[in-house]
Design an enzyme around this catalytic site. Structure first.
Site, PDB file in Angstrom:
ATOM      1  N   GLY A  14      52.197 120.196  83.174  1.00 56.30           N
ATOM      2  CA  GLY A  14      52.075 119.195  84.223  1.00 56.30           C
ATOM      3  C   GLY A  14      53.357 118.911  84.980  1.00 56.30           C
ATOM      4  CB  SER A  15      54.283 115.739  86.617  1.00 59.48           C
ATOM      5  OG  SER A  15      55.457 115.102  87.006  1.00 59.48           O
TER       6      SER A  15
END
Lengths: 429, 146
Positions: free
Chosen positions: B71-72
């Site tokens: 993810g981020s």
């Protein structure tokens, strides 16, 4: 332990002051954690240096509770508070928490805005460019092929590696803040030739020729290859910056793709063989009509009511080309009384948009052109929002889950129609 | 730290040190990668990602055993915040070394290992007692079921 040059050793020994020393200490711990052998020099760093919500400052109250305390203790993970000088590397601040003028519409408090202004003044005073965008490459920081960068923001990282041929890992807040001072980042991952080769193939059998289609293909690709490097070939056409921007952001959010190759399109993939660094390996995933429909349905699985009360455009931040398109679509129309239309971009692009007359078109229509942030980053949607319409696969991946609202994915034209009619009428053609 | 078990460990796993130190506690295991920003609430140390098998569970004070980070780029920042809120994991074992997971472990400052001789996900279950000696590159596991 990571091998240090004489210069790096001197930084670690304090030659360049306490802040650089602390930055180097953190980078050495990080390089050892990665198992990296040495560092690369970087003079292109993008992060969120020192910006913090009020509670983090309060946590460091005993250390002064200010920018200096947060930068030392959190960004550099230092046990001591040190004076933070101007950054040594070319450094950029990515997106932030609110629009600098429409923060009240976003539901922010006076206190949060004061904190935001204070952080921004400190960022500028430390020689960091106030880009305030997830698209630094559209706001004055365009790397060149082969340039070693240290960037945060997954959508910018995948763009840098894949489209430009720049080299960056998906860095974090602490490593970018340290790199701003020390001009170094561990020589790991995408900095190395052998790590940039394709691992799986995605064969595209349906025409992918618009930004809407490129976004769906990106979302499919991330789901298929997860965090590996895909090589795409087949019916991909009409490439442009905004199509790559949407594809990469979607692939990074559905799967964690940090680099992709498109045969005959991206710079490190002149051929299938070049993209794989030899014979093709890994799995082959097919993107055909069924897969396309399944992706569309997945992106639209969290919408049930067609009464749209919020339309958000600008994930990643809109380019001037996209703003011009949105203005063309809405000119002479009005945002519905039961809906809001917020369009997000960088301050640099907004300045161009205003000069080009698009600001007036949006104001006349009742749409708001905002900068710095987006609804997911700021967790700000218009009051009472229940159903959003979005033209970004990434935003539809994050926003409804974060805010507990429904969401629709469609084309920019369908989204603007929804903003003007208050009704979702999107469909897959 | 005194161990409650007097018996020999059931399993010994060897790995590469990511962050040094020695710690002992109860395992929380997931076969799924973990998102930081948007996937973890740092105020509670709780996984919040929709459809995640750990959704609603807190890793605070546990040995977190997971395949890796996804993810981020905000992964390290969110896990770093759990250190501030006293909701950090006690230690970590992960298989896939990424910049996100490595930097997260560094700023969490908890004993962490990777690159194992045998896969911890095949041998450790939630509730097992685990001792990480990251300096020695060693994980000792006492099965709860024995």
């Amino acid at each position: 332990m990571v091998k240090l040059s004489d210069d790096e050793r001197a930084m670690l020994d304090g030659r360049d002051g306490a802040a650089v020393q602390k930055a180097m200490e953190l980078l050495v711990r990080y390089a050892d954690a990665l198992g990296a052998e040495d560092f690369v020099y970087t003079n292109n760093v993008a992060g969120v240096p020192g910006s913090s919500p009020q509670w983090v400052k309060e946590y460091y109250a005993a250390d002064g509770g200010d920018y200096r305390a947060v930068f030392s203790r959190f960004d550099l993970d230092s046990d001591e508070v040190v004076d933070v000088p101007r950054m040594n590397a070319f450094s950029c601040h990515l997106q932030g928490g609110m629009d600098p003028s429409m923060w009240q519409e976003q539901g922010m408090t006076e206190q949060a805005f004061a904190n935001f202004q204070q952080d921004e003044a400190e960022v500028a005073a430390h020689g960091i460019q106030v880009l305030k965008t997830c698209t630094p490459y559209l706001a004055g920081n365009v790397p060149v092929m082969g340039e070693h960068c240290a960037w945060m923001e997954s959508s910018a990282v995948v763009f840098c590696n894949s489209v430009i041929g720049g080299r960056t890992n998906c860095e974090g807040r602490e490593s970018t803040s340290a790199a701003m001072l020390a001009n170094r980042i561990p020589n790991f991952g995408f900095h190395r030739d052998e790590y940039r080769k394709g691992q799986h193939r995605v064969r595209v059998d349906v025409p992918v020729d618009s930004i809407f289609e490129w976004g769906m293909l990106g979302y499919f690709t991330g789901g298929a290859v997860e965090d590996t490097i895909p090589v795409l070939d087949g019916a991909i056409s009409e490439q442009s910056l905004i199509r790559h921007k949407h594809f990469g952001a979607a692939a990074a959010s559905s799967g964690g793709v940090e680099m992709y190759h498109m045969v005959g399109i991206t710079p490190e993939a002149p051929s299938m063989e070049a993209a794989f660094g030899g014979a093709a390996r890994g799995e082959t995933f097919i993107y055909g009509p069924e897969e396309r429909r399944a992706v569309y349905e997945r992106l639209n699985s969290i919408g049930s009511s067609t009464d749209v009360d919020y339309v958000m455009l600008g994930c990643p931040h809109y380019s001037i080309e996209q703003i011009a398109e949105a203005a063309r679509l809405i000119e002479g129309r009005k945002v519905n009384a039961n809906a809001e239309l917020w369009i997000f971009t960088s301050r640099a692009v907004k300045a161009t948009a205003e000069a080009s007359g698009y600001g007036d078109i949006f104001r006349a229509a009742g749409a708001k052109l905002m900068t710095d942030t987006c609804s997911a980053i700021s967790q700000a949607v218009p009051k009472g929002t229940r159903v959003a319409a979005l033209d970004s696969a990434k935003q539809v991946h994050y926003l409804p889950a974060m805010m507990g609202i429904e969401g629709w994915y469609g084309t920019t034209a369908e989204c603007i129609d929804a903003a003007c009619s208050g009704k979702w009428r999107g469909s897959l053609r | 730290m005194a161990t409650v078990d007097v018996r020999e460990p059931d399993i010994v796993i060897r790995g590469r040190k990511v962050v040094g130190g020695v710690v002992e506690g109860e395992a929380l295991v997931t076969q799924q990668t973990i998102s930081g920003w948007g996937g973890v609430n740092p105020m509670k140390g709780e996984v919040i990602e929709s459809h995640h098998e750990l959704r609603g569970q807190s890793f605070a004070g546990k040995i977190l055993v997971f395949p890796g980070a996804k993810g981020s780029s905000g992964w390290s920042g969110v896990f770093h915040m759990t250190r501030l809120t006293d909701k950090a994991p006690l230690g970590m074992l992960f298989n896939i070394t990424t910049t996100k997971a490595a930097l997260g472990a560094v700023v969490l400052r908890v004993p962490t290992l990777t690159d194992f001789d045998i896969d911890p996900l095949d041998h450790i279950e939630t509730g097992d007692r685990v001792r990480i000696d990251a300096d020695k590159g060693e994980v000792l596991v006492w099965k709860k079921s024995v």
